[in-house]
Design a protein around this motif. Structure first.
Motif, mmCIF file in Angstrom:
data_model
loop_
_atom_site.group_PDB
_atom_site.id
_atom_site.type_symbol
_atom_site.label_atom_id
_atom_site.label_comp_id
_atom_site.label_asym_id
_atom_site.label_seq_id
_atom_site.Cartn_x
_atom_site.Cartn_y
_atom_site.Cartn_z
ATOM 1 N N ALA A 69 4.783 19.032 27.967
ATOM 2 C CA ALA A 69 4.218 18.192 26.912
ATOM 3 C C ALA A 69 5.238 17.930 25.807
ATOM 4 N N VAL A 70 6.020 18.953 25.455
ATOM 5 C CA VAL A 70 7.026 18.785 24.394
ATOM 6 C C VAL A 70 8.106 17.812 24.841
ATOM 7 N N VAL A 71 8.582 17.977 26.083
ATOM 8 C CA VAL A 71 9.613 17.067 26.601
ATOM 9 C C VAL A 71 9.093 15.636 26.642
ATOM 10 N N GLN A 72 7.862 15.470 27.094
ATOM 11 C CA GLN A 72 7.272 14.134 27.146
ATOM 12 C C GLN A 72 7.147 13.531 25.757
ATOM 13 N N LEU A 73 6.753 14.341 24.789
ATOM 14 C CA LEU A 73 6.629 13.857 23.413
ATOM 15 C C LEU A 73 7.981 13.411 22.864
ATOM 16 N N VAL A 74 8.997 14.236 23.095
ATOM 17 C CA VAL A 74 10.335 13.913 22.582
ATOM 18 C C VAL A 74 10.866 12.638 23.238
ATOM 19 N N LEU A 75 10.745 12.533 24.569
ATOM 20 C CA LEU A 75 11.266 11.353 25.264
ATOM 21 C C LEU A 75 10.495 10.094 24.893
ATOM 22 N N THR A 76 9.182 10.213 24.742
ATOM 23 C CA THR A 76 8.393 9.039 24.352
ATOM 24 C C THR A 76 8.807 8.550 22.970
ATOM 25 N N ALA A 77 8.942 9.483 22.024
ATOM 26 C CA ALA A 77 9.371 9.097 20.680
ATOM 27 C C ALA A 77 10.771 8.490 20.708
ATOM 28 N N TYR A 78 11.642 9.052 21.536
ATOM 29 C CA TYR A 78 13.010 8.540 21.627
ATOM 30 C C TYR A 78 13.037 7.131 22.216
ATOM 31 N N TYR A 79 12.353 6.926 23.342
ATOM 32 C CA TYR A 79 12.347 5.613 23.992
ATOM 33 C C TYR A 79 11.730 4.542 23.091
ATOM 34 N N LEU A 80 10.601 4.868 22.481
ATOM 35 C CA LEU A 80 9.962 3.885 21.608
ATOM 36 C C LEU A 80 10.801 3.638 20.355
ATOM 37 N N GLY A 81 11.421 4.684 19.851
ATOM 38 C CA GLY A 81 12.263 4.505 18.669
ATOM 39 C C GLY A 81 13.455 3.607 18.926
ATOM 40 N N MET A 82 13.986 3.661 20.155
ATOM 41 C CA MET A 82 15.165 2.861 20.481
ATOM 42 C C MET A 82 14.806 1.438 20.907
ATOM 43 N N GLY A 83 13.723 1.276 21.659
ATOM 44 C CA GLY A 83 13.470 -0.026 22.243
ATOM 45 C C GLY A 83 12.161 -0.683 21.916
#
Length: 425
Positions: A69-83
């Protein structure tokens, strides 16, 4: 000391060959049969082990769920933040304009920080700058009707932005001219009406191939290289700790890295030919760039494994999960946040994308800086592998800590010595 217990009921008279003993201080009888200890104590021990295993499984399952869940949260925030909301910033464009119009046109283009305008003396210079990928396009306003020049191969997003901005501005200017003529009551000539009604001129100097109108092929190639390098890196992460340090191991690891880079480049180049991608490119140069990209990914990951152990293989996974998003393949660097732009250009995936794009569509563009980044990753990684393999191993064996960690990672059974108490009083 063991003393015979008083047994109630049917156990008061044990069967032949079976003796019962009661350990002083214990409430559980021990049954001795044929010299083996069978009894409630053993059963309770097995029950305790089962309970312990269930508890360990529950803890492990909880850790896995929380970590996922933590990895998914971090990657989702990262992807949305970038694109999620890609905002263009300082997109380089060219301008060919008379001196009297330059200031007004530059102010119009740079007012919101979207474009960064470079002035050129002629259309020929602008064309050269586009082919060298110094600018994404430009506009010529020296004639009665402006003319836009784009480079679709440099990035569909930039070409679309230029085209949209250009057509909007031209339409606004034509509307203002018609409004001014109407207010003055002047008659519009046929030639003037045709000029105002003519669609704005747009020339794509470096278009995308007909088979890749969306420009997605470059992103797919980058993902394939990064994913393949990640898998190879994970394999190296399990391979390196299994053998002792020596010059032979160093030579074997470096040979493996070079062979994988060559085979990876050959596979990518071969698969490109199936769909006509890069049909007019220099295949020898493309092969060398693909091999260098692959070596930069796997070599730097192997260096991290040499320093950190199997955990260093996560560097390859980061290239795929983090690096491909900010590589510039799908989202141009000028459309990324400042952090993503700088980081992406200095990762093997980002430098590889820019080198491949230039070699495919912009042969006149310099790619020395991109090759330097790739070479540093590959060179430093291979050097770390070489040095760590040649370092002396004083104990000439794998440490017990490394063995224990490796066994736990691989799921091997970890056995510990157990002292068996004597039955003699």
């Amino acid at each position: 000391m063991l003393t015979p217990p008083t047994l109630p009921g049917p156990l008061r008279h044990p069967s032949p060959g079976m003796s019962l003993w009661h350990e002083r201080g214990s409430s559980f009888p021990i049954i001795a049969m044929g010299g083996d200890l069978l009894g409630d104590a053993g059963g309770m021990a097995e029950g305790d082990d089962a309970i312990s295993s269930v508890r360990q499984f529950r803890r492990f399952a909880l850790v896995v769920c929380v970590a996922g869940a933590v990895v998914q949260l971090v990657l989702t925030a990262y992807y949305l933040g970038m694109g999620h909301k890609a905002t263009p910033r300082d997109v380089p464009v060219g301008l060919v304009s008379p001196a009297a119009k330059q200031a007004a046109v530059i102010d119009l283009l740079e007012q919101n920080g979207v474009f960064r305008v470079d002035v050129f003396a002629s259309v020929t210079e602008l064309d050269t700058a586009i082919k060298r990928r110094e600018v994404y396009g430009g506009v010529d306003v020296t004639a009665a009707q402006p003319h836009l020049y784009t480079a679709g191969a440099a990035g569909p997003a930039a070409a679309t932005l230029l085209r949209t901005t250009y057509t909007t501005v031209v339409a606004q200017q034509n509307a203002e001219q018609l409004k001014a003529l109407a207010q003055q009551g002047d008659t519009v000539s046929v030639a003037q009406a045709q000029l105002l009604a003519t669609p704005p001129q747009i020339t794509d100097v470096v278009p995308l191939p007909a088979d890749d109108v969306s420009g997605a092929s470059l992103g797919f190639l980058t993902q394939a290289l990064a994913l393949g390098g990640t898998i190879a890196s994970l394999g190296l992460g399990r391979l390196i700790p299994r053998t002792r340090r020596s010059w032979r191991r160093a030579a074997g690891h470096l040979t493996t890295l070079f062979l994988y880079a060559v085979s990876s480049a050959a596979v990518v180049l071969w698969s490109m030919s199936w769909f006509g991608v890069g049909a007019g490119a220099n295949h020898a140069e493309m092969f060398a760039i693909f091999a260098l990209v692959s070596l930069a990914i796997t070599g730097s990951t192997a260096g991290a494994v040499a320093l950190l152990g199997p955990a260093g293989a996560l560097v390859g996974a980061l290239y795929f999960t983090i690096g491909t998003v900010i590589s510039g393949a799908s989202i141009l660097p000028e459309f990324l946040p400042a952090f993503g732009r700088v980081l992406g250009e200095n990762l093997p995936t980002g430098a590889g994308v820019q080198a491949v794009r230039d070699d495919l569509y912009f042969p006149a563009a310099p790619i020395g800086s991109h090759l330097l980044v790739l070479g540093l990753y590959a060179g430093v990684g291979c050097l770390l592998v070489l040095v760590t393999n040649l370092l002396p191993n004083r104990s000439d064996r794998v440490s017990e800590l490394d063995l224990e960690v490796r066994d736990r990672i691989e799921g091997n059974e970890v056995r510990e010595p157990v002292t068996i108490p004597s039955l003699n009083p």
